[in-house]
Design an enzyme around this catalytic site. Sequence first.
Site, PDB file in Angstrom:
ATOM      1  N   ARG A  94       0.845  -1.193   0.000  1.00 10.48           N
ATOM      2  CA  ARG A  94       0.000   0.000   0.000  1.00 10.48           C
ATOM      3  C   ARG A  94       0.886   1.252   0.000  1.00 10.48           C
ATOM      4  O   ARG A  94       0.590   2.232  -0.697  1.00 10.48           O
ATOM      5  CB  ARG A  94      -0.935  -0.017   1.215  1.00 10.48           C
ATOM      6  CG  ARG A  94      -2.129   0.932   1.096  1.00 10.48           C
ATOM      7  CD  ARG A  94      -1.857   2.294   1.704  1.00 10.48           C
ATOM      8  NE  ARG A  94      -1.418   2.198   3.078  1.00 10.48           N
ATOM      9  CZ  ARG A  94      -0.409   2.877   3.585  1.00 10.48           C
ATOM     10  NH1 ARG A  94       0.270   3.730   2.844  1.00 10.48           N
ATOM     11  NH2 ARG A  94      -0.057   2.726   4.840  1.00 10.48           N
ATOM     12  N   PHE A 133       9.208  10.860  -2.247  1.00 13.44           N
ATOM     13  CA  PHE A 133       8.861  12.116  -1.591  1.00 13.44           C
ATOM     14  C   PHE A 133       9.851  12.356  -0.466  1.00 13.44           C
ATOM     15  O   PHE A 133       9.916  11.572   0.482  1.00 13.44           O
ATOM     16  CB  PHE A 133       7.442  11.975  -1.040  1.00 13.44           C
ATOM     17  CG  PHE A 133       6.923  13.119  -0.215  1.00 13.44           C
ATOM     18  CD1 PHE A 133       6.271  14.188  -0.817  1.00 13.44           C
ATOM     19  CD2 PHE A 133       7.041  13.108   1.169  1.00 13.44           C
ATOM     20  CE1 PHE A 133       5.751  15.227  -0.055  1.00 13.44           C
ATOM     21  CE2 PHE A 133       6.531  14.147   1.939  1.00 13.44           C
ATOM     22  CZ  PHE A 133       5.886  15.205   1.322  1.00 13.44           C
ATOM     23  N   THR A 136      11.515  14.138   5.285  1.00 10.15           N
ATOM     24  CA  THR A 136      12.223  13.817   6.521  1.00 10.15           C
ATOM     25  C   THR A 136      13.743  13.841   6.318  1.00 10.15           C
ATOM     26  O   THR A 136      14.243  13.465   5.262  1.00 10.15           O
ATOM     27  CB  THR A 136      11.796  12.418   7.011  1.00 10.15           C
ATOM     28  OG1 THR A 136      10.375  12.373   7.058  1.00 10.15           O
ATOM     29  CG2 THR A 136      12.369  12.113   8.383  1.00 10.15           C
ATOM     30  N   CYS A 249       0.378  17.488   0.789  1.00 16.18           N
ATOM     31  CA  CYS A 249       0.563  16.129   0.247  1.00 16.18           C
ATOM     32  C   CYS A 249       0.271  15.104   1.331  1.00 16.18           C
ATOM     33  O   CYS A 249      -0.386  14.080   1.095  1.00 16.18           O
ATOM     34  CB  CYS A 249       2.005  15.905  -0.211  1.00 16.18           C
ATOM     35  SG  CYS A 249       2.593  17.090  -1.413  1.00 16.18           S
ATOM     36  N   GLU A 374       4.098   9.496   8.270  1.00 10.57           N
ATOM     37  CA  GLU A 374       2.944  10.334   7.918  1.00 10.57           C
ATOM     38  C   GLU A 374       2.394  11.059   9.139  1.00 10.57           C
ATOM     39  O   GLU A 374       1.192  11.203   9.309  1.00 10.57           O
ATOM     40  CB  GLU A 374       1.829   9.466   7.310  1.00 10.57           C
ATOM     41  CG  GLU A 374       2.228   8.802   6.029  1.00 10.57           C
ATOM     42  CD  GLU A 374       2.109   9.742   4.852  1.00 10.57           C
ATOM     43  OE1 GLU A 374       1.503  10.817   5.003  1.00 10.57           O
ATOM     44  OE2 GLU A 374       2.645   9.400   3.787  1.00 10.57           O
ATOM     45  N   THR A 376       3.538  11.163  13.355  1.00 11.12           N
ATOM     46  CA  THR A 376       3.451  10.118  14.376  1.00 11.12           C
ATOM     47  C   THR A 376       2.103  10.224  15.088  1.00 11.12           C
ATOM     48  O   THR A 376       1.416  11.251  15.044  1.00 11.12           O
ATOM     49  CB  THR A 376       4.566  10.268  15.434  1.00 11.12           C
ATOM     50  OG1 THR A 376       4.325  11.473  16.173  1.00 11.12           O
ATOM     51  CG2 THR A 376       5.944  10.321  14.796  1.00 11.12           C
TER      52      THR A 376
END
Lengths: 395, 251
Positions: A94, A133, A136, A249, A374, A376
Amino acid sequence: MASASQPYLLDITPELAEEERLVHASAADFCRSRLLPIIAEHYEAGTFPRDLIVEFARMGFLGAPLEGYGCAGLNPVAYGLTMLELEKVDSGLRSFCSVQTALVMWPIFAYGDETQKQRWLPAMARGEAIGCFGLTEPGSGSDPGSMRTNARREPNGDYVLNGEKMWITNSPIADVAVVWAKVVEEGRPDPVVRGFLVERGMQGFSTPEIHGKLSLRASITGSIVLEDVRVPASSMLPGVSGLKGPLGCLTQARYGIGWGAVGAAMGVYERALEYSKDRKQFNRPLAGFQLTQQKLVEMHNAIGKSLLLALHFGRLKQRGKLTSTQVSWLKRDNVAMALDCARTARSILGGNGIMGEFHVMRHLCNLETVYTYEGTHEVHTLAIGRAITGEDAFT
Amino acid sequence: MKILVTTKRVTDPGTKIKLKADGSGIAADGVEFKPNPFCENAIEAAISLRDQHGGEVIVVSIGPDEADQTIRSAVAMGCNRAIRIDGNDGGLDGDLVARALAKLAESEQPDVFILGKQAVDGDSNQVGQLMAEYLGWPQATFASAITVTNGGKSAQVAREVDGGIETVEVDFPAVITADLRLNEPRFASLPNIMKAKRTAIEVKTLADLGVETTLKVRTTRFEAPPGRQAGKKVADVADLVQKLRNEAKVL
Ligand SMILES: Cc1cc2nc3c(=O)[nH]c(=O)nc-3n(C[C@H](O)[C@H](O)[C@H](O)COP(=O)(O)OP(=O)(O)OC[C@H]3O[C@@H](n4cnc5c(N)ncnc54)[C@H](O)[C@@H]3O)c2cc1C
């Protein structure tokens, strides 16, 4: 005495439009017959099944919610159902689709100019170009505003990028990276965050793989190293500046994760339910013990509520009314729910619960990543806390 | 090539069905429906023949409004046009279905009419055969491979029979029924599902087709199979052999 067993007391099918049902059925068929049979092996080996990329593309999973550019144009609920079915098999698979769709194609679609869209979106929908992407960094996780990656503007208009991104899904196989970097712009005192499309092959761009993950093993993760990477001005995403670029995003991707987590929970719950009906101890099936039923009921009820939240928020999104704080709620609670289910299901399977072939421990390990990436769990708590109290507890 | 192909909405073979208390039929609530798997083989064959030889594929189903979803999934697989003949399982038998489809074939005049070899709900395995007879067309049933021959005027069809494969050649127009091994049906892709949404389904009634609706077969009763008896435990191999010989009488 055992009577007929009904795994779910809640069915959302009556709430779905015909095309949503068809999308759901087709995604479920595909995931069950193409992904489930191969996932345990890839997970154990720590490999991403790259030959699936063309199949994902053929199904239309890549860029599914976008309109035009060879994409399906699914509404948010239909898209959510595809995420659910993918993650019912594996969070890593996914993740591959989420990153391509929500974190790379979506910003190009939303913030890019027509040339950028034409160049990348059809190729990415066909699976011929893979994206990643990069937000981080080694020193900047929950606090992306502290990023150090920067872009310096040259007299001829080019930008020169320097910095390092870490924990980047798909980076080692990516043809293009959406890199978020700070730029000093003329007339503004503070640097501002902008997005750049950095391409494989550009001098000074490399993407070493991160090895040794015990979670999300069927997904490739790497870093992005930028050493004086010179990019033309045309590779900057013109439509957005500031942290709201990457956060926009993430709101797209988190929405999908909110549905995906329900799939992971359903996957482990269904295994535990089947197992508990077959496995006998003390002369009765595990499902006949009150303690086991308590576990199954908690899982079942939590899944139903999470699904309703996803559906309701999906309808809001369809009407353009879903807020990013609501998405925080969806991501936070549904992922925590799935993680609880995975632990509980693991306990119901006893020793078999730790084995790859039973598909529960894998979900449990994966969900530890989903809990953290995405945004925490804690960071989403703070976002919701700020919304309901008006007090900012981040710093 | 013009190809007609069928689809049918059947109760999901993967779910447990319940009978109505009076045995007059299957309880409808909580039942999930799927396209008949053999029809999916027929559709896959029709679409790939169309892709190789050009032409169009028209999917037809006899069923109530709710069958539209099944028809749309066939369109999403790649059929060009869709027709639903309004009808309800209760008011149909294999013969009436065959006569209705034959009428449609007369007006559409396809080169080939491909059907599933049977529907997995009723398992009658009659419609293709009866229809070919009503039309006076050659038939090749249980197809496991189809090759178009004579520049599109006929087809060679491999049929799996006991102990081997029989290959027959049928001149068009012809009726072919599909077996599971014919192919692996494609998944409907998400973009095609969205496009299928815009495809209108033409609805016809049995009266439009001019078919007489008297049934030749009446279903009088449904009964669930008896519940499985509990197994027996054996103490050792000797006991097993003894029970197989004296109780099961298989040795
Ligand atoms: C497998 C994997 C794939 C990933 N893929 C991507 C990707 O594709 N692109 C990308 O950009 N990133 C990606 N990430 C990175 C992910 O988004 C970060 O790991 C996440 O944002 C957390 O950052 P961190 O790891 O630096 O943890 P930290 O920010 O250091 O946090 C550590 C702990 O401190 C807590 N904490 C931090 N601040 C606060 C606070 N104010 N109050 C209370 N608690 C706090 C956190 O909640 C957490 O529990 C991925 C991560 C993993 C593991």
